[in-house]
Motif scaffolding. Structure first.
Motif, PDB file in Angstrom:
ATOM      1  N   VAL A 197       5.477   3.122 -23.534  1.00 38.61           N
ATOM      2  CA  VAL A 197       5.963   3.709 -22.291  1.00 38.61           C
ATOM      3  C   VAL A 197       5.992   2.697 -21.153  1.00 38.61           C
ATOM      4  O   VAL A 197       6.890   2.712 -20.304  1.00 38.61           O
ATOM      5  N   THR A 198       5.006   1.792 -21.133  1.00 37.41           N
ATOM      6  CA  THR A 198       4.875   0.872 -19.991  1.00 37.41           C
ATOM      7  C   THR A 198       5.438  -0.519 -20.254  1.00 37.41           C
ATOM      8  O   THR A 198       5.436  -1.356 -19.346  1.00 37.41           O
ATOM      9  N   GLY A 199       5.879  -0.774 -21.475  1.00 34.69           N
ATOM     10  CA  GLY A 199       6.324  -2.126 -21.782  1.00 34.69           C
ATOM     11  C   GLY A 199       5.160  -3.071 -21.997  1.00 34.69           C
ATOM     12  O   GLY A 199       5.149  -4.190 -21.470  1.00 34.69           O
ATOM     13  N   ASN A 200       4.176  -2.616 -22.751  1.00 30.45           N
ATOM     14  CA  ASN A 200       3.027  -3.451 -23.152  1.00 30.45           C
ATOM     15  C   ASN A 200       2.167  -3.880 -21.970  1.00 30.45           C
ATOM     16  O   ASN A 200       1.854  -5.056 -21.808  1.00 30.45           O
ATOM     17  N   ARG A 201       1.741  -2.912 -21.164  1.00 33.38           N
ATOM     18  CA  ARG A 201       0.921  -3.231 -19.987  1.00 33.38           C
ATOM     19  C   ARG A 201      -0.489  -2.668 -20.104  1.00 33.38           C
ATOM     20  O   ARG A 201      -1.137  -2.363 -19.100  1.00 33.38           O
ATOM     21  N   LEU A 202      -0.982  -2.538 -21.323  1.00 33.74           N
ATOM     22  CA  LEU A 202      -2.329  -2.009 -21.545  1.00 33.74           C
ATOM     23  C   LEU A 202      -3.274  -3.106 -22.010  1.00 33.74           C
ATOM     24  O   LEU A 202      -2.928  -3.947 -22.843  1.00 33.74           O
ATOM     25  N   LEU A 203      -4.487  -3.091 -21.462  1.00 33.69           N
ATOM     26  CA  LEU A 203      -5.636  -3.838 -21.964  1.00 33.69           C
ATOM     27  C   LEU A 203      -6.747  -2.814 -22.155  1.00 33.69           C
ATOM     28  O   LEU A 203      -6.810  -1.815 -21.430  1.00 33.69           O
ATOM     29  N   LEU A 204      -7.651  -3.036 -23.102  1.00 33.72           N
ATOM     30  CA  LEU A 204      -8.682  -2.046 -23.412  1.00 33.72           C
ATOM     31  C   LEU A 204     -10.076  -2.607 -23.170  1.00 33.72           C
ATOM     32  O   LEU A 204     -10.432  -3.654 -23.711  1.00 33.72           O
ATOM     33  N   ASN A 205     -10.862  -1.908 -22.352  1.00 36.43           N
ATOM     34  CA  ASN A 205     -12.255  -2.264 -22.105  1.00 36.43           C
ATOM     35  C   ASN A 205     -13.146  -1.256 -22.826  1.00 36.43           C
ATOM     36  O   ASN A 205     -13.262  -0.105 -22.408  1.00 36.43           O
ATOM     37  N   VAL A 206     -13.758  -1.682 -23.910  1.00 32.26           N
ATOM     38  CA  VAL A 206     -14.612  -0.796 -24.704  1.00 32.26           C
ATOM     39  C   VAL A 206     -15.995  -0.741 -24.072  1.00 32.26           C
ATOM     40  O   VAL A 206     -16.667  -1.761 -23.916  1.00 32.26           O
TER      41      VAL A 206
ATOM     42  N   PRO B 140      -2.822  -4.430 -27.687  1.00 31.19           N
ATOM     43  CA  PRO B 140      -3.466  -4.721 -26.403  1.00 31.19           C
ATOM     44  C   PRO B 140      -4.768  -5.475 -26.658  1.00 31.19           C
ATOM     45  O   PRO B 140      -5.474  -5.195 -27.626  1.00 31.19           O
ATOM     46  N   ASP B 141      -5.081  -6.449 -25.824  1.00 31.20           N
ATOM     47  CA  ASP B 141      -6.336  -7.173 -25.982  1.00 31.20           C
ATOM     48  C   ASP B 141      -7.515  -6.234 -25.764  1.00 31.20           C
ATOM     49  O   ASP B 141      -7.465  -5.326 -24.928  1.00 31.20           O
ATOM     50  N   ILE B 142      -8.588  -6.485 -26.511  1.00 36.65           N
ATOM     51  CA  ILE B 142      -9.807  -5.686 -26.424  1.00 36.65           C
ATOM     52  C   ILE B 142     -10.873  -6.507 -25.701  1.00 36.65           C
ATOM     53  O   ILE B 142     -11.190  -7.628 -26.107  1.00 36.65           O
ATOM     54  N   TYR B 143     -11.417  -5.932 -24.628  1.00 40.11           N
ATOM     55  CA  TYR B 143     -12.477  -6.541 -23.826  1.00 40.11           C
ATOM     56  C   TYR B 143     -13.762  -5.772 -24.093  1.00 40.11           C
ATOM     57  O   TYR B 143     -13.768  -4.535 -24.083  1.00 40.11           O
ATOM     58  N   LEU B 144     -14.856  -6.483 -24.295  1.00 40.32           N
ATOM     59  CA  LEU B 144     -16.131  -5.820 -24.552  1.00 40.32           C
ATOM     60  C   LEU B 144     -17.249  -6.663 -23.945  1.00 40.32           C
ATOM     61  O   LEU B 144     -17.282  -7.882 -24.106  1.00 40.32           O
TER      62      LEU B 144
END
Length: 400
Positions: free
Chosen positions: A133-142, A204-208
């Motif tokens: 939906v956003t054109g790949n503008r997600l990053l994930l903070n677990v 999306p890159d995963i941040y932890l």
């Protein structure tokens, strides 16, 4: 590797003076509320309705209008993304990020979420949809959750170490789902059969983050970016070395990031005057209650933050230009870089030399402080050849 600058969305409200907003630890918290209400400790909070304006009052509600103003400003100033936090006191991160994505063009959202509070397949599907939906503008903070009290509010009764076991299983399945192939997995906490995404998204890159041994182990195996709170450089270096050792054993290479507040001004004197003003506005009773809550936390990272000041207000510069005053009343990230634009750029460069490339910054209030960083610090980093401009690709890492 160059420096990437991110910003922060205060989804429990913003303030010129209330440093407790954004608290991420424990049973107590606070939130800017329309028409007053109660803070997490039961004390009455006065009416805090505010219009969005540069010259407004002390507190600002976390409306889509105001947060959208911050997101658009950060985008225009050249920040890559903004952390959208999670806690009892915040607006829900997925929903808010989705709303704000429609108000921005290229800006990314680092959505904080807690594995185990929703189905792993559903979470992967949500991420895939957000990307499309956003054109790949997600990053994930677990966020595994460092406090039993808050986890139980959401129906999660697992102890801390088991939450990391679950997080590892969760991320293993997510990585498998992103290959597009059917996934069957039966672990201690995660159990899926023939799970599959309809269409494989861009990952999306995963941040932890986390400072405990289980946190470092999970990050080394599954994260793209390991995050630390803003400790003095020597302590950060020691922690990064431990993560690198674990990542090497897993055959992986991670990027590293740091979460910091910033009080930057044209001169050092102006910056420290603002820090002193914020410190003078802290109520001793509020400090006592916050320290009581922080000491009860099970988070190793919170213990390390609290040890920087031990509740004292007379020795808060814990490293050159690193001020621990925020942590007196705010759980979670509790340190700020304080100084002139040049001095703060120097400290960012110092952390960069340790291997940190991603800087998630914030300041009170977040709208005005974004200008100080975007217009004051970014040009210095660019002139030094350190700055990654928005849209430039980060190094591609092979998911494990």
């Amino acid at each position: 590797m160059s420096v990437t600058l991110h910003w922060f969305l205060p989804t429990n409200g913003d303030s010129r003076s209330d440093l407790s907003l954004g608290n991420a630890v424990g049973g107590r918290g606070s939130r800017v509320q329309t028409g007053g209400g109660l803070d997490g400790d039961g004390s009455h909070r006065p009416d805090t309705r505010q219009l969005v304006s540069l010259g407004g009052g002390s507190d600002r509600e976390p409306t889509v209008g105001y947060l959208g103003q911050i997101a658009r400003t950060a985008e225009q100033l050249g920040f890559e993304a903004a952390l959208t936090p999670t806690s009892t006191w915040c607006e829900e991160s997925w929903v808010m990020a989705s709303a704000l994505a429609a108000q921005t063009e290229r800006f990314k959202f680092l959505v904080a979420f807690r594995p185990g509070l929703q189905s792993v397949t559903l979470a992967a599907q949500m991420a895939a949809t957000f990307q499309r939906v956003t054109g790949n503008r997600l990053l994930l903070n677990v966020v595994t959750g460092g406090d039993d009290v808050e986890q139980r509010r959401f129906g999660d009764k697992l102890p801390k170490d088991e939450r990391y076991v679950r997080a590892g299983e969760f991320l293993h399945v997510v990585r498998e789902l992103w290959t597009g192939e059917p996934v069957t997995f039966r672990g201690t906490h995660i159990d899926v059969e023939n799970a599959q995404l309809v269409e494989t998204p861009a990952w999306p890159d995963i941040y932890l983050g986390g400072s405990s041994k289980p946190a470092l182990d999970v990050a080394a195996k599954y994260a793209d970016v390991y995050l630390t709170w803003g400790e003095p450089p020597a302590q950060v270096a020691e922690k990064l070395d431990r993560v690198r050792e674990r990542a090497d054993l897993a055959g992986r290479e991670l990027r590293f990031g740091i979460r910091l507040h910033v009080i930057a001004r044209p001169t050092s004197e102006e910056a420290w005057a603002q820090a002193d003003k914020l410190l003078q506005g802290l109520d001793p009773e509020a400090i006592r209650k916050a320290q009581e809550t922080q000491r009860a936390s099970q988070s190793e990272g919170q213990r390390r933050m609290s040890d920087l000041h031990n509740g004292r207000t007379d020795a808060l510069e814990v490293s050159p230009n690193l001020w621990a005053g925020v942590g007196l009343v705010r759980g979670g990230a509790g340190t700020a870089l304080v100084g002139s634009y040049e001095e703060v750029a120097d400290r960012i460069a110092e952390y960069h030399d340790l291997g940190l490339s991603e800087f998630i910054l914030s300041g009170y209030p977040h709208l005005e402080e974004a200008y100080h960083v975007g217009e004051g610090i970014r040009p210095i980093l660019r002139a030094r050849g350190l700055l990654k401009e928005p849209g430039q690709a980060a190094p591609t890492l092979v998911p494990a």
